[in-house]
Design an enzyme around this catalytic site. Structure first.
Site, PDB file in Angstrom:
ATOM      1  N   GLU A 125       0.894  -1.161   0.000  1.00 32.07           N
ATOM      2  CA  GLU A 125       0.000   0.000   0.000  1.00 32.07           C
ATOM      3  C   GLU A 125       0.926   1.202   0.000  1.00 32.07           C
ATOM      4  OE1 GLU A 125      -1.131   3.101   0.660  1.00 32.07           O
ATOM      5  OE2 GLU A 125      -1.873   2.686   2.696  1.00 32.07           O
ATOM      6  N   GLU A 134       5.149  11.371  -2.130  1.00 36.75           N
ATOM      7  CA  GLU A 134       6.109  10.676  -1.270  1.00 36.75           C
ATOM      8  C   GLU A 134       6.863   9.568  -2.009  1.00 36.75           C
ATOM      9  OE1 GLU A 134       4.016   9.854   2.480  1.00 36.75           O
ATOM     10  OE2 GLU A 134       4.859  11.754   3.140  1.00 36.75           O
TER      11      GLU A 134
HETATM   12 CA   LIG Z   1       0.284   5.672   2.042  1.00 35.43          CA
END
Ligand SMILES: [Ca+2]
Ligand SMILES: [Ca+2]
Lengths: 370, 370
Positions: A125, A134
């Site tokens: 995930e 990110e």
């Molecule tokens: Ca995440």
């Protein structure tokens, strides 16, 4: 300067993995039923095919996906990989739930850990705001290339970033209209660039930076709004997938600059305040290789902890049914700070009723920082 | 290290005034109707007495209080003092509202600015979480001693910190009970010190710090919760004022360590999860010197942007009507970081039905950091 080296880490790993070493983010993710149930459903609906398979759960956090594998299927081994210090607790949780025969927790970075064997399934995930934020996806791709056996399956198997032009009346009112009448006083000098002399750069000082010029428009509309939840009724057109990723073929270098096109037909009259973005991911069935499960974080699904991301225009534009909004989106990964990116939107609005060249091209770049 | 000096500023002025140089906090404060209307009401109800008076508005922000003075009364002069860069905009707002004859904006710190005259009224909105947090009150006391004329008035004129023992069921459930059953799995090793072996300090490593041991209890109950809104029905007893400040006589040195006592009679059976604190301030009438206006940030008033502050016990305690909870509160100002403090609560619960010496003294200290 003692922490000079840390400050210069372009991956900001201390900050990044540090945040996953606390419970706050894990609680938020585990509380997100859509997210967690999607992974549970993938495992449950593939439980027969998972028998005797080897699974890698990358960035396992508290280990929930690995525990689902051990609880709902009979894999021969699950390697639960986690770089942050939560891994110490993940081991306890595996034991507490009697899964230590199947699940092995490995603390380390995806790029560095060693597994005793290739894996049949790589599950992770990794998704962030606007899908890529990110850039944990890079770790997934590196793990894929190192550890996924020929013909193995990746969960999620594909991903898409979706965009829609939208109204954002209450946000606009709260941050801009707010200043017009305050307790009988006129606060408009604080509100937008166009409204007042305060909008002009102050050439008497070179110390003026956006931070020191707190006009509402500049302060509230420069960065995207990560915690937006758009109502379906605030979408001005049918949403459009602007970027689609195939997790089997995607290459790390492609992440540097991703581009998408859009063409929206405005379906109802309203105020065009900005664009809202979200993502969806699909999980292939191990048997059919068709889609077994889809996780959609858009306005027509249950809200998730990712919510949606709102990009406000500097000035709202009135639009009418029949108008079109077309243009492109660029995701530029920051060349230095590897978890960050800048999203640039280019668009023009074409009136449905006037001649086609009445439009003016607009552009706005939004930094996405941690 | 280039910013070594900034990092060592014990007042953290760059961070503190920096945050007031943007609009976010001002929007939050101006949106707080209870707060802003309280100051407006003080000025309105004293408008006759304000005629020809000299006012100092310390930490004026966008200048709303100064503008109220000019709009609702006829002071001879208002000195609007603001250290942050918002002052540049405050000047525009004064002009935009036609108040430049009366209101003079002075950008600078309270300790450094020079006024051309003594003032009759010193007004300021200096209160923080638990009344004192961020210790802007020190600037008010210094301004009082330098600029308030003999017999002048300070608004607010007095302040009190109030405490109540309370239930916090939903917060406790969300952060602790949460881990007990997660998608059919047992996550209790993450939840409290007493529940599991993971609670024991790991003597194999000396690198274990609270940050690296993310037990829910430790992570969520170590710091006070600033954004709590307590329901009146969650108060287990009548609230008690534990600290009262007279703004005319209070001395800066008294802020270093403030102490209060409490004795609560439990009014209904329930679960004692923690203490909730809030403050109230009173504004003297210029004529009668009685209270003209009170601003109360507690659960029986409209919620304010300060909300209330929740201090969670490590373990909840069942209490019954007739029990008493007594003890003391200490506010220790941090000797180095001057805007911070530690709040220490000492208490014992005495059962109303058993012999009086059944109680066990408990203590817990809460750091309050920016
Ligand atoms: Ca995440
Ligand atoms: Ca304040």
């Amino acid at each position: 300067c003692q922490d000079g080296t840390e400050e210069e880490d372009p991956w900001q790993d201390e900050e990044y993995f540090g945040s996953y070493g606390t419970l706050k983010l894990h609680l938020e993710m585990l509380s997100d039923k859509s997210r967690t149930e999607a992974y549970r459903q993938v495992i449950l609906s593939n439980s027969a095919s998972l028998r005797s398979k080897v699974v890698m759960d990358l960035g396992c956090g508290t280990g929930i996906i690995s525990l689902f594998c051990a609880q709902l299927a009979q894999p021969s081994a699950v390697y639960a990989v986690e770089a942050s210090s939560i891994a110490e607790y993940t081991r306890h949780l595996v034991k507490q739930n009697g899964c230590e025969e199947v699940v092995t927790v490995l603390q380390g970075r995806a790029e560095e850990i060693e597994l005793p064997e290739q894996v049949d399934i790589l599950v992770s995930e990794w998704m962030g705001s606007c899908l890529l934020f990110e850039f944990m996806v890079e770790s997934v791709l590196l793990a894929r290339d190192r550890w996924l056996r020929e013909g193995g399956v990746i969960w999620p198997s594909s991903a898409a970033l979706t965009l829609v032009p939208c109204q954002a009346n209450s946000y606009y009112t709260e941050k801009i209209t707010f200043w017009e009448q305050l307790y009988g006083l006129d606060f408009t000098p604080l509100h937008t660039k166009a409204s007042d002399c305060t909008s002009q750069p102050d050439f008497n000082t070179d110390r003026v930076t956006p931070k020191q010029r707190p006009l509402a428009q500049q302060e509230f509309f420069t960065k995207p709004m990560f915690n937006h939840l758009i109502e379906p009724s605030d979408c001005l057109a049918a949403p459009c997938d602007v970027i689609c990723l195939d997790m089997y073929t995607l290459q790390v270098k492609e992440l540097e600059e991703m581009k998408g096109q859009f063409h929206f037909c405005v379906e109802k009259s309203g105020v065009f305040h900005g664009f809202t973005a979200w993502f969806s991911v699909r999980f292939d069935s191990l048997e059919t290789r068709g889609t077994a499960v889809e996780l959609n974080t858009g306005p027509n699904s249950e809200p998730t902890h990712w919510k949606q991301t709102l990009f406000m225009l500097d000035m709202p534009v009135s639009v009418h049914a029949g108008d079109s909004i077309s243009g492109s989106i660029f995701l530029h990964r920051n060349p230095k700070w590897r978890r960050h990116m800048t999203i640039t939107l280019n668009w023009n609005v074409n009136s449905g009723t006037e001649e086609p060249d009445n439009s003016q091209a607009e552009t706005k770049s939004f930094p996405m920082w941690r």
